[in-house]
Scaffold this motif. Structure first.
Motif, PDB file in Angstrom:
ATOM      1  N   ARG A 265      10.829  60.614  13.606  1.00  0.00           N
ATOM      2  CA  ARG A 265      12.038  60.212  14.337  1.00  0.00           C
ATOM      3  C   ARG A 265      11.706  59.171  15.407  1.00  0.00           C
ATOM      4  O   ARG A 265      12.472  58.227  15.620  1.00  0.00           O
ATOM      5  CB  ARG A 265      12.690  61.440  14.985  1.00  0.00           C
ATOM      6  CG  ARG A 265      13.362  62.403  14.015  1.00  0.00           C
ATOM      7  CD  ARG A 265      14.463  61.735  13.237  1.00  0.00           C
ATOM      8  NE  ARG A 265      15.323  62.703  12.551  1.00  0.00           N
ATOM      9  CZ  ARG A 265      16.229  62.363  11.640  1.00  0.00           C
ATOM     10  NH1 ARG A 265      16.381  61.091  11.297  1.00  0.00           N
ATOM     11  NH2 ARG A 265      16.966  63.286  11.064  1.00  0.00           N
TER      12      ARG A 265
ATOM     13  N   TYR B 130      17.232  67.185  15.314  1.00  0.00           N
ATOM     14  CA  TYR B 130      16.992  66.037  14.444  1.00  0.00           C
ATOM     15  C   TYR B 130      15.631  66.114  13.752  1.00  0.00           C
ATOM     16  O   TYR B 130      15.488  65.649  12.613  1.00  0.00           O
ATOM     17  CB  TYR B 130      17.136  64.747  15.241  1.00  0.00           C
ATOM     18  CG  TYR B 130      18.578  64.470  15.602  1.00  0.00           C
ATOM     19  CD1 TYR B 130      19.489  64.073  14.634  1.00  0.00           C
ATOM     20  CD2 TYR B 130      19.036  64.647  16.908  1.00  0.00           C
ATOM     21  CE1 TYR B 130      20.816  63.843  14.953  1.00  0.00           C
ATOM     22  CE2 TYR B 130      20.361  64.411  17.237  1.00  0.00           C
ATOM     23  CZ  TYR B 130      21.247  64.013  16.253  1.00  0.00           C
ATOM     24  OH  TYR B 130      22.570  63.791  16.566  1.00  0.00           O
TER      25      TYR B 130
ATOM     26  N   TYR C 207      24.738  59.347  21.572  1.00  0.00           N
ATOM     27  CA  TYR C 207      23.777  60.416  21.832  1.00  0.00           C
ATOM     28  C   TYR C 207      23.662  60.693  23.329  1.00  0.00           C
ATOM     29  O   TYR C 207      23.607  61.852  23.756  1.00  0.00           O
ATOM     30  CB  TYR C 207      22.404  60.066  21.264  1.00  0.00           C
ATOM     31  CG  TYR C 207      21.431  61.199  21.461  1.00  0.00           C
ATOM     32  CD1 TYR C 207      21.479  62.326  20.652  1.00  0.00           C
ATOM     33  CD2 TYR C 207      20.491  61.179  22.497  1.00  0.00           C
ATOM     34  CE1 TYR C 207      20.625  63.398  20.853  1.00  0.00           C
ATOM     35  CE2 TYR C 207      19.630  62.233  22.706  1.00  0.00           C
ATOM     36  CZ  TYR C 207      19.702  63.343  21.884  1.00  0.00           C
ATOM     37  OH  TYR C 207      18.870  64.416  22.097  1.00  0.00           O
TER      38      TYR C 207
ATOM     39  N   GLN D 154      11.235  55.902  13.748  1.00  0.00           N
ATOM     40  CA  GLN D 154      12.530  55.396  13.297  1.00  0.00           C
ATOM     41  C   GLN D 154      13.348  54.811  14.444  1.00  0.00           C
ATOM     42  O   GLN D 154      14.358  54.168  14.205  1.00  0.00           O
ATOM     43  CB  GLN D 154      13.353  56.523  12.656  1.00  0.00           C
ATOM     44  CG  GLN D 154      12.862  57.035  11.330  1.00  0.00           C
ATOM     45  CD  GLN D 154      13.623  58.284  10.890  1.00  0.00           C
ATOM     46  OE1 GLN D 154      14.406  58.862  11.656  1.00  0.00           O
ATOM     47  NE2 GLN D 154      13.400  58.707   9.654  1.00  0.00           N
TER      48      GLN D 154
ATOM     49  N   GLU E  79      23.395  60.138  12.610  1.00  0.00           N
ATOM     50  CA  GLU E  79      22.862  58.866  13.092  1.00  0.00           C
ATOM     51  C   GLU E  79      23.704  58.356  14.260  1.00  0.00           C
ATOM     52  O   GLU E  79      24.412  57.343  14.142  1.00  0.00           O
ATOM     53  CB  GLU E  79      22.834  57.833  11.957  1.00  0.00           C
ATOM     54  CG  GLU E  79      21.909  58.175  10.814  1.00  0.00           C
ATOM     55  CD  GLU E  79      20.434  58.114  11.203  1.00  0.00           C
ATOM     56  OE1 GLU E  79      20.118  57.458  12.221  1.00  0.00           O
ATOM     57  OE2 GLU E  79      19.617  58.711  10.493  1.00  0.00           O
TER      58      GLU E  79
ATOM     59  N   HIS F 243      15.035  56.656  16.399  1.00  0.00           N
ATOM     60  CA  HIS F 243      16.260  57.452  16.394  1.00  0.00           C
ATOM     61  C   HIS F 243      16.716  57.661  17.830  1.00  0.00           C
ATOM     62  O   HIS F 243      15.900  57.873  18.737  1.00  0.00           O
ATOM     63  CB  HIS F 243      16.007  58.801  15.716  1.00  0.00           C
ATOM     64  CG  HIS F 243      17.254  59.572  15.408  1.00  0.00           C
ATOM     65  ND1 HIS F 243      17.889  60.353  16.340  1.00  0.00           N
ATOM     66  CD2 HIS F 243      17.991  59.659  14.271  1.00  0.00           C
ATOM     67  CE1 HIS F 243      18.952  60.912  15.782  1.00  0.00           C
ATOM     68  NE2 HIS F 243      19.037  60.505  14.532  1.00  0.00           N
TER      69      HIS F 243
END
Length: 246
Positions: free
Chosen positions: A79, A123, A231, A82, A225, A84
């Motif tokens: 993650r 996640y 978030y 990524q 996502e 994220h």
């Protein structure tokens, strides 16, 4: 995936976890596994420009959960690579936004950091539960919640705690229970007859100020996502909900 185990433990659980992760994901940076001697020290991942580090106690590294714990931390690393939103958002920034101008007990502030970790864990576990059976994880949650409920501290002796540790403060134990239920419902892992629900009900009864159902839904319904702003708002909202509950 380059995994380097530093310490006198069998590397098999870590190599097995790496092989599982590699079926769907890649890590561009090598992973150093560092064995810690303190059995109470939690397992966690650290990220650097040239590597990731998996810190794990010797007790955990030689337990039946070693592969699952390693896979979970490798998923955090995935993650992070990524980029994220859950893994690049500053927890300190979100807590500042959530709690600016408010007076919050030290123990509750500590719990807010734990809740932020739960948000990241959702996640990471979206990855782990796609790659490995959930049986050990569910049993782990149930056992740790049962331990916490059986070892309730006295009113004036409530240590800060994570889900992995018995003797938790009743309020964060209730949030931990909500996290466990949110995760298993998110992935459809158990039905309502599972003992997790009885344990969660007992935890909620011990902490009437905590909206267990509300926190469960917050964890369960996190978008796959989210944008960085989405978030951040979710983390601010859940922090504020916990810190201001009475």
């Amino acid at each position: 995936m380059d995994v380097r185990v530093q310490g006198t433990v069998a590397p098999d659980p870590f190599l097995s976890a790496a092989a599982l992760l590699e079926t769907e994901y890649e890590l561009s940076r090598p992973v150093d596994v560092q064995i810690r001697e303190n059995p109470d020290e939690r397992t966690w991942a650290a990220h650097y420009e040239d590597r990731h580090v998996l810190n794990i106690s010797r007790q955990a590294a030689t337990s039946v959960m070693a592969r699952e714990l390693a896979l979970h931390e490798f998923a955090h690393m995935a993650r992070y690579e990524q980029r994220h939103a859950s893994h690049i958002q500053s927890t300190e920034e979100a807590l500042f936004l959530a709690l600016a101008g408010k007076s919050v007990e030290r123990r509750k502030l500590s719990h807010c950091y734990q809740i932020a970790n739960h948000m990241k864990d959702i996640y990471a576990d979206d990855i782990t539960l796609d790659l490995a059976p959930a049986t050990k994880l569910i049993d782990f949650f149930a056992a740790k919640l049962a331990d916490a409920l059986a070892d309730r501290p006295a009113e004036d002796d409530r240590p800060d705690s994570r889900l992995e540790t018995p003797g938790a403060d009743p309020e964060i134990t209730a949030v931990n229970a909500a996290f466990a239920l949110g995760l298993v419902e998110r992935h459809g892992l158990v039905d309502r007859s599972h003992r997790l629900y009885d344990l969660a009900g007992a935890a909620a009864a011990d902490a009437p100020a905590v909206d267990l159902s509300g926190f469960k839904e917050r964890f369960k319904s996190l978008g796959d996502e989210p944008s960085e702003s989405e978030y951040r708002k979710a983390l601010v909202d859940v922090t504020r909900a916990y810190a201001t509950a009475e």
